[in-house]
Design a protein around this motif. Sequence first.
Motif, PDB file in Angstrom:
ATOM      1  N   THR A   1       0.977  -1.177  -0.172  1.00 50.39           N
ATOM      2  CA  THR A   1       0.117  -0.017   0.083  1.00 50.39           C
ATOM      3  C   THR A   1       0.939   1.319   0.136  1.00 50.39           C
ATOM      4  O   THR A   1       2.087   1.401   0.604  1.00 50.39           O
ATOM      5  CB  THR A   1      -1.006   0.027   1.316  1.00 50.39           C
ATOM      6  OG1 THR A   1      -0.150  -0.138   2.460  1.00 50.39           O
ATOM      7  CG2 THR A   1      -1.960  -0.933   1.398  1.00 50.39           C
ATOM      8  N   THR A   2       0.336   2.295  -0.718  1.00 48.89           N
ATOM      9  CA  THR A   2       1.059   3.378  -0.725  1.00 48.89           C
ATOM     10  C   THR A   2       0.823   4.401   0.377  1.00 48.89           C
ATOM     11  O   THR A   2      -0.515   4.723   0.516  1.00 48.89           O
ATOM     12  CB  THR A   2       0.749   4.116  -2.069  1.00 48.89           C
ATOM     13  OG1 THR A   2       1.119   3.076  -3.110  1.00 48.89           O
ATOM     14  CG2 THR A   2       1.552   5.326  -2.284  1.00 48.89           C
ATOM     15  N   PHE A   3       1.911   5.011   0.755  1.00 49.69           N
ATOM     16  CA  PHE A   3       1.535   5.981   2.074  1.00 49.69           C
ATOM     17  C   PHE A   3       1.399   7.398   1.463  1.00 49.69           C
ATOM     18  O   PHE A   3       2.101   7.723   0.442  1.00 49.69           O
ATOM     19  CB  PHE A   3       2.978   6.052   3.132  1.00 49.69           C
ATOM     20  CG  PHE A   3       2.674   6.858   3.752  1.00 49.69           C
ATOM     21  CD1 PHE A   3       2.018   7.212   5.139  1.00 49.69           C
ATOM     22  CD2 PHE A   3       3.341   8.514   3.675  1.00 49.69           C
ATOM     23  CE1 PHE A   3       2.059   8.166   5.944  1.00 49.69           C
ATOM     24  CE2 PHE A   3       3.268   9.336   4.328  1.00 49.69           C
ATOM     25  CZ  PHE A   3       2.709   9.420   5.714  1.00 49.69           C
ATOM     26  N   ASN A   4       0.312   7.998   1.748  1.00 47.08           N
ATOM     27  CA  ASN A   4       0.179   9.308   1.097  1.00 47.08           C
ATOM     28  C   ASN A   4      -0.472  10.191   2.287  1.00 47.08           C
ATOM     29  O   ASN A   4      -1.249   9.923   2.988  1.00 47.08           O
ATOM     30  CB  ASN A   4      -0.442   9.455  -0.157  1.00 47.08           C
ATOM     31  CG  ASN A   4      -1.938   9.147  -0.458  1.00 47.08           C
ATOM     32  OD1 ASN A   4      -2.728   9.840   0.609  1.00 47.08           O
ATOM     33  ND2 ASN A   4      -2.257   8.032  -0.913  1.00 47.08           N
ATOM     34  N   ILE A   5       0.076  11.439   2.051  1.00 41.94           N
ATOM     35  CA  ILE A   5      -0.722  12.304   2.911  1.00 41.94           C
ATOM     36  C   ILE A   5      -0.892  13.798   2.301  1.00 41.94           C
ATOM     37  O   ILE A   5      -0.013  14.142   1.413  1.00 41.94           O
ATOM     38  CB  ILE A   5       0.225  12.460   4.291  1.00 41.94           C
ATOM     39  CG1 ILE A   5      -0.327  13.564   5.517  1.00 41.94           C
ATOM     40  CG2 ILE A   5       1.562  13.483   3.810  1.00 41.94           C
ATOM     41  CD1 ILE A   5       0.207  13.128   6.844  1.00 41.94           C
TER      42      ILE A   5
END
Lengths: 232, 240
Positions: free
Chosen positions: B2-6
């Motif tokens: 899963t890609t971490f994004n903020i």
Amino acid sequence: MDSISTASLHAVYLLFSGDKELWNIISISFSVSLRAILFAAPLAVLIAFAMAYHRFFGRRVLIYVFNTLLSVPAVIIGLTLYIIFSRNGPLGDLKLLFTQDAMIIGQFILCMPLILIMSHTTFQSSDRRIWETARTLGATRIQAMLTVMYEIRFGLLAALIAGFGRIIAEVGCSMMIGGNILHYTRNIPTAIALETSKGDFSQGIALGIVLLVMAMVLNLSLSLLQGRGEVV
Amino acid sequence: MTTFNITFKDLNKSFNQHLLFNIPELTIESGRCCLLSGINGSGKSTLLKIMAGLETPNNAEIYYKNIKLDWKSACKQIHKKIIYLHQTPLMFDASVADNIKYGMRKQGYSRNKIQESVKMALQWADLEHLKDNNARLLSGGEKQRVALARAYVLSPEILLFDEAFSNLDTQGRTRIFEQICKLKDEGVGIILTSHELAHNTSLTEHHMHLENTHLKIFSKENNIEHFNNIKTPELILVNA
């Protein structure tokens, strides 16, 4: 000249013969001052850290107040506490006057601003990257604060030593609120003042030697801890 | 994976009533490499520090996993996933190995896990021969590698490099550049700042340019011409 050398020899004899009265004065002095430092230092260092690393309302006023307290003479603090703790004073019911607790309070007020201002200066000149690096590597605020303290430990230690030096040799406040009671509130500086006024120099010299040796040991320890004292 | 994004929305920061930047929307995510450019004083370092939770913005809406977070809660997430690396890294007054252990110790990893990870990180950064040396006495390039290894052991999602190459000689730049490439291959998101247009078209997918309080974002997919017209680090390395 003869009387001075005789008094000095007697002073050495008193120190090494384990004179009960003399060592009792020394132990009271250290016990009171160490307890005062123990209460004052953590509070002073925490406030200094908050003042250096956080912006809050009244910060500048706080710095001004502690700077002013730094230059208040010990005898004025003694007088103020005397009035507060005397029978008719606002805290007279606590019956603290002429007790070791009153001396601790007096010495706390004397050394707190000094430790605080010196620590604040040390924190101010510390590298902000210490805090930022600690935080970005996952340290909590408390852990990051302890890391900053560790990195500037020599400056903080110097502040503690200066604070201890101020109260261990302080006479005005201890005399006024301690009362110079033998075996109870008589400490090194008040004993030196009393014995000198009586013309008995030997005990005064012996106690003076203790203070000098203490100053040398503390500063030597700091120098050894600091290593070569070079900028890296 | 899963890609971490903020995502930061309506992000703005002022100093002494002077607006530094106002960014309507900015998303940072793992697995991508981005160059942040701008002249000195344009706010690059401040923007990176806000992304790393080290500086507080005047205003920002922060979304993590599509949930709006307040600044305090966002910082908790950010400090676990995003690591900021200073232009001149700060070394704690301890050995190289202890510097690398720092973050893991503070985050409560077990002793065995720390030993294992530090050994691996020392190998990764080619610092095994220096592990017992005081980190403060190392050269600039070695310090930069320790800082990188110190971040690497924590398996971050995003690394923020503030002028990573500016204080290094050619050899030092090459080594750090190689390590950044390795990190990118491992799926770590990278944001590099530079006041020079020194970036690598093969490394960066995005270019953000901070100018006059605005952030312009160019992606390689849509602006290949923009990427072809800027100097590459190879060129910078040759010229250095």
